[in-house]
Design an enzyme around this catalytic site. Structure first.
Site, mmCIF file in Angstrom:
data_model
loop_
_atom_site.group_PDB
_atom_site.id
_atom_site.type_symbol
_atom_site.label_atom_id
_atom_site.label_comp_id
_atom_site.label_asym_id
_atom_site.label_seq_id
_atom_site.Cartn_x
_atom_site.Cartn_y
_atom_site.Cartn_z
ATOM 1 N N THR A 1 0.802 -1.154 -0.009
ATOM 2 C CA THR A 1 -0.085 -0.184 0.186
ATOM 3 C C THR A 1 1.019 1.269 0.124
ATOM 4 O O THR A 1 0.315 2.363 -0.139
ATOM 5 C CB THR A 1 -0.721 -0.058 1.233
ATOM 6 N N CYS B 1 -14.885 4.445 -43.073
ATOM 7 C CA CYS B 1 -14.162 5.634 -43.517
ATOM 8 C C CYS B 1 -13.168 5.268 -44.412
ATOM 9 O O CYS B 1 -13.469 5.137 -45.415
ATOM 10 C CB CYS B 1 -13.679 6.618 -42.421
ATOM 11 N N LEU B 2 -11.972 5.377 -44.035
ATOM 12 C CA LEU B 2 -10.820 5.049 -44.997
ATOM 13 C C LEU B 2 -11.115 3.703 -45.418
ATOM 14 O O LEU B 2 -10.798 3.020 -46.685
ATOM 15 C CB LEU B 2 -9.430 4.979 -44.300
ATOM 16 N N HIS C 1 -18.509 7.217 -39.103
ATOM 17 C CA HIS C 1 -18.151 6.242 -38.294
ATOM 18 C C HIS C 1 -19.257 5.726 -37.465
ATOM 19 O O HIS C 1 -19.414 6.466 -35.985
ATOM 20 C CB HIS C 1 -17.091 6.918 -37.338
ATOM 21 N N GLU D 1 -19.388 3.405 -35.365
ATOM 22 C CA GLU D 1 -18.658 2.977 -33.867
ATOM 23 C C GLU D 1 -18.767 4.019 -32.821
ATOM 24 O O GLU D 1 -18.783 3.780 -31.706
ATOM 25 C CB GLU D 1 -17.324 2.569 -34.294
HETATM 26 N N1 GLN Z 1 -8.095 9.595 -44.698
HETATM 27 C C1 GLN Z 1 -9.394 9.690 -45.078
HETATM 28 C C2 GLN Z 1 -10.154 10.871 -45.223
HETATM 29 O O1 GLN Z 1 -9.550 11.915 -44.715
HETATM 30 C C3 GLN Z 1 -10.199 8.917 -44.095
HETATM 31 C C4 GLN Z 1 -10.206 9.298 -42.576
HETATM 32 C C5 GLN Z 1 -10.556 8.258 -41.808
HETATM 33 O O2 GLN Z 1 -10.718 7.133 -41.843
HETATM 34 N N2 GLN Z 1 -11.170 8.926 -40.697
HETATM 35 O O3 GLN Z 1 -11.017 11.043 -45.806
#
Ligand code: GLN
Length: 535
Positions: free
Chosen positions: A190, A384-385, A511, A513
């Protein structure tokens, strides 16, 4: 309640003890008692926000609905409580200094020397109280990033000291520390906790409640020892043992009376302990799930925190589909080599997620993974990407544009199927300038994505990107089988693509998520997991 009460959560000894989970659990338990709560995070670094930080430094960047790039702990706050955060829930030393310096330049402090105390500390206090003052919360829970003793934390500790002094019982400090287990001596120690509390006391803060992170159970004797050395009531020395899931933490905290201890410290009638009905049902489903669904995360950051919200969303969705989820990170850079064992891993998955990201590194592997999923009809979710890589792969292999690319990766490509958004073309500043936060998406009737959303054809989702699907290619894609099924009507921007002839092949520019919570799993993740199970 008459006035807003303030709960500060600080951390000592080492980082990574789970202050975010503890803050979220406190929020959850007070919310279950019917209080209106919010949780905010103050980070002592000098960046204005974590948007420009490499995920290796700081894990995932979480995005609020109102478009602030924030610390990943805000993701925990939302997943636990279901309450949306805003730009006021995330603060950094950088933003505080910038505000003070801007005021100085505009003459607001004319004639005065600007100092850490009182100008920086007053700005910190103003921002801690902002949500209480404007939104009328019963409780504002403020998590202070970093560890007690860091030079950067000092102004925050001074602000807490002042607030505790000014507010009396309306402000409490909960300090999270670590009790290491020394194997050779078979003993729990502790001393680091005692030192950490001493450090707080040196800053003028007496912690009201201690939460001790430990791998082994602490007996009453040890708790009493900590209580005695640290001037804390025995009932306020709580332990946080390692648990199989972060979602067990609120229940464990409630069992030890953490919420009741907070209320007593704040002079609020404790009343009955609330039932965590739906939450406990979620935990039961998790424990009882016998079968597993295996999902491969194809990304470039080999670090568990980099894709935190995606892993948690998969885990929520798997639970509600009565499955445990087994997530395997697949480093996309290794997929460049067809002989790499990483391909064996790809082939053993029930579904693949092609992860978000920026820049050139690792994209070839993401494109190959998208191709593999398309050709073998493996459920595949591009985010996204990841969605952009699905589009490039389709353009190269199906439409026959062998040099198809995103101008992010190849500014001179003749087939820029992904291109810089018009509004981004004159942007010179890096931080906070992407297309951020919630935007509308209208979904084409009858497509798989619309079914997943339970028949809804108009939704809102969060974004973080600069590049977009190039609309001059839309017809070519549609004619060859990749449909642009989600569109933002204001910018005519492609938000979702889907190949309807495949079992589940959906890419989202947004996104999803960021908005999956324990009690409300995200519909796209739910549907993706369903498809992966039936593979
Ligand atoms: N690089 C890509 C863009 O700017 C995807 C961005 C990402 O995946 N958050 O559009």
């Amino acid at each position: 309640m008459a006035s807003t009460k303030y709960i500060f959560v600080t951390g000592g000894v080492v980082s990574s003890l789970g202050k975010g989970i503890i803050s979220s659990s406190i929020g959850k338990l007070l919310q279950a008692r019917g209080y209106k709560i919010t949780i905010q995070k103050f980070d002592p670094y000098i960046n204005i926000d974590p948007g420009t930080l490499n995920p290796y430094e700081h894990g995932e960047c979480y995005v609020t609905a109102d478009g602030m790039e924030t610390d990943l702990d805000l993701g925990h706050y939302e997943r636990f409580t279901g309450i949306r955060t805003t730009r006021h829930n995330s603060m950094t030393t950088g933003r505080i200094y910038k505000a003070v310096i801007d005021k100085e330049r505009s003459g607001e402090y004319l004639g005065h020397t600007i100092q850490v105390v009182p100008h920086i500390t007053d700005e910190i206090k103003r921002r801690i109280k902002y949500l209480g003052d404007t939104e009328g919360y019963d409780f504002v829970i403020t998590e202070i990033g970093g560890t007690i003793g860091d030079i950067e934390s000092a102004p925050f500790l001074e602000a807490i000291r002042q607030m505790k002094w000014e507010m009396g019982r309306d402000a409490v400090c909960i300090h999270l520390t670590y009790v290491p287990y020394i194997k050779a001596a078979d003993e729990l120690k502790t001393k680091p906790t005692q030192h950490s509390v001493k450090e707080l006391l040196a800053n003028g803060i007496q912690p009201d409640i201690l939460i001790l992170r430990t791998e082994k159970h602490l007996d009453d004797h040890l708790r009493a020892k900590v209580a005695g050395f640290c001037n804390v009531d025995l009932e306020c020395v709580i332990q946080s043992e390692d648990l199989p899931s972060i979602y067990e933490v609120p229940v464990n905290m409630q069992k030890q009376g953490l919420d009741a201890a907070i209320m007593r410290k704040m002079d609020i009638p404790v009343g009955e302990t609330p039932q965590l009905g739906a939450w406990n049902r979620f935990l039961e489903m998790r424990r009882n799930a016998a079968e597993t669904v295996s999902i491969g995360l194809v990304g470039k950051y080999d670090l568990q925190d980099a894709y935190k919200s995606i892993s948690e969303s998969l885990s929520h969705a798997a639970t509600y589909n009565n499955r445990k989820v087994h997530i395997t990170f697949i480093n996309s850079e290794q997929l460049d080599d067809p002989e790499s064992p990483a391909w064996e891993t790809v082939r053993s998955q029930d579904g693949l997620v092609i992860c978000p990201g920026f820049g050139q590194r690792g994209i070839a592997g993401k494109i190959l993974a998208a191709k593999y999923a398309r050709e073998n009809d493996v459920p595949c979710f591009g985010i996204c990407l990841g969605m952009q890589m699905m589009v490039i792969e389709f353009a190269r292999d199906v439409l026959g544009y062998s040099d198809a690319d995103s101008t992010e990766m190849n500014p001179r490509t003749a087939h820029n199927v992904i291109d810089l958004m018009e509004e981004q073309k004159n942007v010179t500043q890096m931080g906070g300038t992407m297309r951020l936060g919630e935007y509308r998406c209208v979904i084409r009737k009858g497509c798989r994505a619309m079914q997943a959303y339970g028949g809804k054809d108009d939704i809102r989702e969060r974004h973080r990107h600069r590049y977009e699907f190039n609309n001059s290619y839309r017809d070519a894609f549609e004619l060859s089988g990749m449909q642009c099924v989600g569109i933002n009507p204001d910018a005519d921007l492609v938000e979702m693509v889907e190949i309807p002839s495949l079992r589940w092949y959906i890419g989202t520019q947004f996104h999803p998520e960021y908005s999956s919570t324990v009690l409300h799993p995200h519909p796209l993740f739910m549907d993706f997991i369903k498809a992966a199970i039936s593979k």
